[in-house]
Design a protein around this motif. Structure first.
Motif, PDB file in Angstrom:
ATOM      1  N   SER A 177      -6.427   8.660   0.394  1.00  0.00           N
ATOM      2  CA  SER A 177      -6.229   8.569  -0.322  1.00  0.00           C
ATOM      3  C   SER A 177      -5.156   7.400  -0.890  1.00  0.00           C
ATOM      4  O   SER A 177      -4.409   7.753  -0.314  1.00  0.00           O
ATOM      5  CB  SER A 177      -5.970   9.927  -2.189  1.00  0.00           C
ATOM      6  OG  SER A 177      -5.240   9.007  -2.781  1.00  0.00           O
ATOM      7  N   GLN A 223     -10.883   3.727   3.321  1.00  0.00           N
ATOM      8  CA  GLN A 223     -10.241   3.990   1.992  1.00  0.00           C
ATOM      9  C   GLN A 223      -9.137   2.679   1.718  1.00  0.00           C
ATOM     10  O   GLN A 223      -9.263   1.579   0.530  1.00  0.00           O
ATOM     11  CB  GLN A 223      -9.813   5.270   1.464  1.00  0.00           C
ATOM     12  CG  GLN A 223     -10.532   6.025   1.161  1.00  0.00           C
ATOM     13  CD  GLN A 223     -11.442   6.269  -0.009  1.00  0.00           C
ATOM     14  OE1 GLN A 223     -11.238   5.473  -0.330  1.00  0.00           O
ATOM     15  NE2 GLN A 223     -12.533   5.612   0.017  1.00  0.00           N
ATOM     16  N   THR A 224      -8.843   2.358   2.407  1.00  0.00           N
ATOM     17  CA  THR A 224      -7.693   0.897   2.338  1.00  0.00           C
ATOM     18  C   THR A 224      -9.041   0.333   2.454  1.00  0.00           C
ATOM     19  O   THR A 224      -8.205  -0.779   1.098  1.00  0.00           O
ATOM     20  CB  THR A 224      -6.919   1.130   4.049  1.00  0.00           C
ATOM     21  OG1 THR A 224      -6.443   2.026   4.312  1.00  0.00           O
ATOM     22  CG2 THR A 224      -5.651  -0.350   3.797  1.00  0.00           C
ATOM     23  N   LYS A 245       0.976  -1.071   0.207  1.00  0.00           N
ATOM     24  CA  LYS A 245       0.157   0.078   0.082  1.00  0.00           C
ATOM     25  C   LYS A 245       0.965   1.144   0.051  1.00  0.00           C
ATOM     26  O   LYS A 245       1.381   1.138   0.695  1.00  0.00           O
ATOM     27  CB  LYS A 245      -0.683   0.111   0.747  1.00  0.00           C
ATOM     28  CG  LYS A 245      -1.501   0.654   1.151  1.00  0.00           C
ATOM     29  CD  LYS A 245      -2.941   1.244   2.392  1.00  0.00           C
ATOM     30  CE  LYS A 245      -2.499   1.199   3.935  1.00  0.00           C
ATOM     31  NZ  LYS A 245      -3.604   1.603   5.031  1.00  0.00           N
ATOM     32  N   GLN A 246       0.284   2.502  -0.882  1.00  0.00           N
ATOM     33  CA  GLN A 246       0.598   3.662  -0.970  1.00  0.00           C
ATOM     34  C   GLN A 246      -0.191   4.620  -0.544  1.00  0.00           C
ATOM     35  O   GLN A 246      -0.891   4.105  -0.586  1.00  0.00           O
ATOM     36  CB  GLN A 246       1.810   4.219  -2.037  1.00  0.00           C
ATOM     37  CG  GLN A 246       2.917   2.890  -3.232  1.00  0.00           C
ATOM     38  CD  GLN A 246       3.680   2.795  -1.848  1.00  0.00           C
ATOM     39  OE1 GLN A 246       4.050   4.013  -1.554  1.00  0.00           O
ATOM     40  NE2 GLN A 246       4.088   1.309  -1.818  1.00  0.00           N
ATOM     41  N   ARG A 247      -0.422   5.553   0.354  1.00  0.00           N
ATOM     42  CA  ARG A 247      -0.905   6.110   1.316  1.00  0.00           C
ATOM     43  C   ARG A 247      -0.170   7.642   0.701  1.00  0.00           C
ATOM     44  O   ARG A 247       0.755   7.957   0.762  1.00  0.00           O
ATOM     45  CB  ARG A 247      -0.928   7.107   2.892  1.00  0.00           C
ATOM     46  CG  ARG A 247      -2.093   7.111   2.984  1.00  0.00           C
ATOM     47  CD  ARG A 247      -2.064   7.435   4.253  1.00  0.00           C
ATOM     48  NE  ARG A 247      -3.004   6.041   5.173  1.00  0.00           N
ATOM     49  CZ  ARG A 247      -3.829   6.138   5.207  1.00  0.00           C
ATOM     50  NH1 ARG A 247      -4.847   7.158   4.369  1.00  0.00           N
ATOM     51  NH2 ARG A 247      -4.587   4.915   5.225  1.00  0.00           N
ATOM     52  N   HIS A 248      -1.229   8.054  -0.292  1.00  0.00           N
ATOM     53  CA  HIS A 248      -1.539   9.807  -1.033  1.00  0.00           C
ATOM     54  C   HIS A 248      -1.368  11.216   0.081  1.00  0.00           C
ATOM     55  O   HIS A 248      -1.075  11.404   0.161  1.00  0.00           O
ATOM     56  CB  HIS A 248      -1.609   9.860  -2.372  1.00  0.00           C
ATOM     57  CG  HIS A 248      -1.420   8.025  -3.143  1.00  0.00           C
ATOM     58  ND1 HIS A 248      -0.017   7.932  -3.220  1.00  0.00           N
ATOM     59  CD2 HIS A 248      -2.151   7.016  -3.349  1.00  0.00           C
ATOM     60  CE1 HIS A 248      -0.309   6.946  -4.614  1.00  0.00           C
ATOM     61  NE2 HIS A 248      -1.408   6.239  -3.976  1.00  0.00           N
ATOM     62  N   SER A 300      -2.979   3.464  -2.914  1.00  0.00           N
ATOM     63  CA  SER A 300      -3.233   2.581  -3.975  1.00  0.00           C
ATOM     64  C   SER A 300      -2.237   1.483  -3.403  1.00  0.00           C
ATOM     65  O   SER A 300      -1.879   1.226  -2.259  1.00  0.00           O
ATOM     66  CB  SER A 300      -2.383   3.702  -4.977  1.00  0.00           C
ATOM     67  OG  SER A 300      -1.453   3.616  -4.742  1.00  0.00           O
ATOM     68  N   THR A 310     -10.403   0.292  -1.933  1.00  0.00           N
ATOM     69  CA  THR A 310      -9.018  -0.046  -3.032  1.00  0.00           C
ATOM     70  C   THR A 310      -8.898  -1.405  -2.544  1.00  0.00           C
ATOM     71  O   THR A 310      -8.564  -2.015  -4.144  1.00  0.00           O
ATOM     72  CB  THR A 310      -8.187   0.930  -2.101  1.00  0.00           C
ATOM     73  OG1 THR A 310      -8.243   2.165  -2.165  1.00  0.00           O
ATOM     74  CG2 THR A 310      -7.074   0.972  -3.724  1.00  0.00           C
ATOM     75  N   LYS A 370     -11.529  -3.108  -4.396  1.00  0.00           N
ATOM     76  CA  LYS A 370     -12.026  -3.582  -5.909  1.00  0.00           C
ATOM     77  C   LYS A 370     -10.590  -3.922  -6.854  1.00  0.00           C
ATOM     78  O   LYS A 370     -11.022  -4.427  -7.343  1.00  0.00           O
ATOM     79  CB  LYS A 370     -11.493  -2.008  -6.139  1.00  0.00           C
ATOM     80  CG  LYS A 370     -12.893  -0.662  -5.677  1.00  0.00           C
ATOM     81  CD  LYS A 370     -12.422   0.636  -5.907  1.00  0.00           C
ATOM     82  CE  LYS A 370     -13.719   1.633  -5.777  1.00  0.00           C
ATOM     83  NZ  LYS A 370     -13.424   3.140  -5.749  1.00  0.00           N
ATOM     84  N   GLN A 371      -9.011  -3.718  -6.028  1.00  0.00           N
ATOM     85  CA  GLN A 371      -8.009  -4.648  -6.707  1.00  0.00           C
ATOM     86  C   GLN A 371      -9.014  -6.165  -6.752  1.00  0.00           C
ATOM     87  O   GLN A 371      -8.480  -6.794  -7.439  1.00  0.00           O
ATOM     88  CB  GLN A 371      -6.733  -4.237  -6.065  1.00  0.00           C
ATOM     89  CG  GLN A 371      -6.619  -3.372  -6.479  1.00  0.00           C
ATOM     90  CD  GLN A 371      -5.798  -2.894  -7.059  1.00  0.00           C
ATOM     91  OE1 GLN A 371      -5.126  -3.871  -8.129  1.00  0.00           O
ATOM     92  NE2 GLN A 371      -5.902  -1.763  -8.477  1.00  0.00           N
ATOM     93  N   THR A 406      -1.088  -2.651  -4.176  1.00  0.00           N
ATOM     94  CA  THR A 406      -1.092  -3.826  -5.511  1.00  0.00           C
ATOM     95  C   THR A 406      -0.848  -5.606  -4.770  1.00  0.00           C
ATOM     96  O   THR A 406      -0.203  -4.578  -3.514  1.00  0.00           O
ATOM     97  CB  THR A 406       0.224  -3.252  -6.226  1.00  0.00           C
ATOM     98  OG1 THR A 406       0.991  -3.547  -5.808  1.00  0.00           O
ATOM     99  CG2 THR A 406      -0.066  -2.734  -7.610  1.00  0.00           C
TER     100      THR A 406
END
Ligand code: R5P
Length: 294
Positions: free
Chosen positions: A199, A225-226, A192-195, A201, A229, A232-233, A203
């Motif tokens: 928000s 959001q974690t 996980k990358q936290r923006h 993303s 996201t 959805k993946q 993988t």
């Protein structure tokens, strides 16, 4: 045998009652009143025992910490000798270093505040990164953390067949690996990358996701959001169902509603924070940790 009284506020009545039953101790309720400007009035049930097991969560910590101060110091004025704070969710654990110049490292400051007012602390799966033990920030008291992985593992084992457990980020692996072992399931961990606060993303590694029933596992859901996201993946990878289990159901604003819109069918949580998704009781876990204190 443990002696004393369990005290709590109305919000945690059900959880504290279950704990009192496990400990075979009486339960009394502290009365909270909020004045129009949000100042708190605390009324203690008198008389109180010399050992108080105070069930009081530290979610929404800016308010809770002031009320903890009032309750603990009020108990001291009543000659209470020992206060064992049971805060299943412990706020202010995330800021354990200054990530940017000028940031205040709140974890140690709040740790010192708590240890100035209670004798013991029991919490569940606190968000610790760069320290492994609460004693590092609260050396003056018995500060212990216990884990929800045992009861979550039992819940999954009893309610789901052949699920794939999914941790959204590397931090979650400590819990997911243990839950997977307790439940007898496969697991994968995302990157996980936290923006920003809302928000992220994520993988996931190569795996046979097709037609799997995925259960996301995380310690906290806040904005949601974690988990959204990740869900959805997982659907894109071919999972047929995505559900989620969280230890601490913080769920800010409409986090839960958004999670359901994202296709997360069921959200189950431990009862550390009272919430409609609570399905997993922490009473036996907490009672075991309290009995293990010196
Ligand atoms: C962060 O590392 C935690 O383990 C959770 O993943 C995070 O706090 C969840 O926050 P949100 O629901 O706002 O994405």
């Amino acid at each position: 045998m443990l002696a004393g009284t369990v005290l709590t506020v109305q919000k945690y009545h059900a959880q504290a009652n279950a704990l009192a039953v496990q400990l075979d101790l009486p339960l009394s309720i502290i009365y909270q009143h909020r004045f129009p400007d949000a100042e708190s009035l605390i009324t203690l049930p008198l008389p109180v025992a010399s050992h108080v097991i105070l069930y009081f969560g530290l979610e929404y910590p800016n308010t809770s910490l002031v009320e903890l101060l009032l309750i603990a110091e009020g108990l001291r004025q009543q000659q209470v000798q020992r206060i064992t704070l049971v805060a299943p969710y412990l706020g202010y654990m995330r800021q354990d270093k200054a990530f940017h110049v000028g940031e205040v490292v709140s974890q140690g400051i709040i740790g010192a505040f708590i240890s100035n007012h209670v004798d013991d602390l029991i919490t569940v799966d606190p968000h610790l990164h760069r320290i492994s033990s609460l004693s590092d920030i609260m050396p003056a008291i018995q500060a212990r953390h216990t884990s929800a992985t045992g009861v979550i593992g039992e819940f999954i084992r009893d309610n789901n067949d052949n699920s794939l457990l999914v941790g959204p980020d590397s931090e979650s692996e400590q819990w997911v690996a243990s839950i997977a072992e307790n439940a007898g399931c496969d697991y994968v961990i995302g990157d996980k990358q936290r923006h920003s606060d809302t928000s992220v993303s994520i993988t996931f590694p190569e795996f046979e996701y097709k037609n799997r029933n995925a259960i996301l596992i995380d310690d906290i859901a806040s904005s949601g959001q974690t988990l959204i996201t990740a869900a959805k993946q997982l659907y894109q990878q071919g999972c047929s169902d995505v559900n989620a289990v969280v230890t601490h159901a913080l769920f800010m604003e409409d986090g839960l509603k958004t999670m359901r819109h994202a296709g997360i069918g069921n959200v189950w949580s431990c009862d550390s924070i009272p919430h409609p998704t609570n399905k997993i009781s922490l009473a036996t876990t907490l009672a075991g940790a309290i009995k293990a204190l010196g």
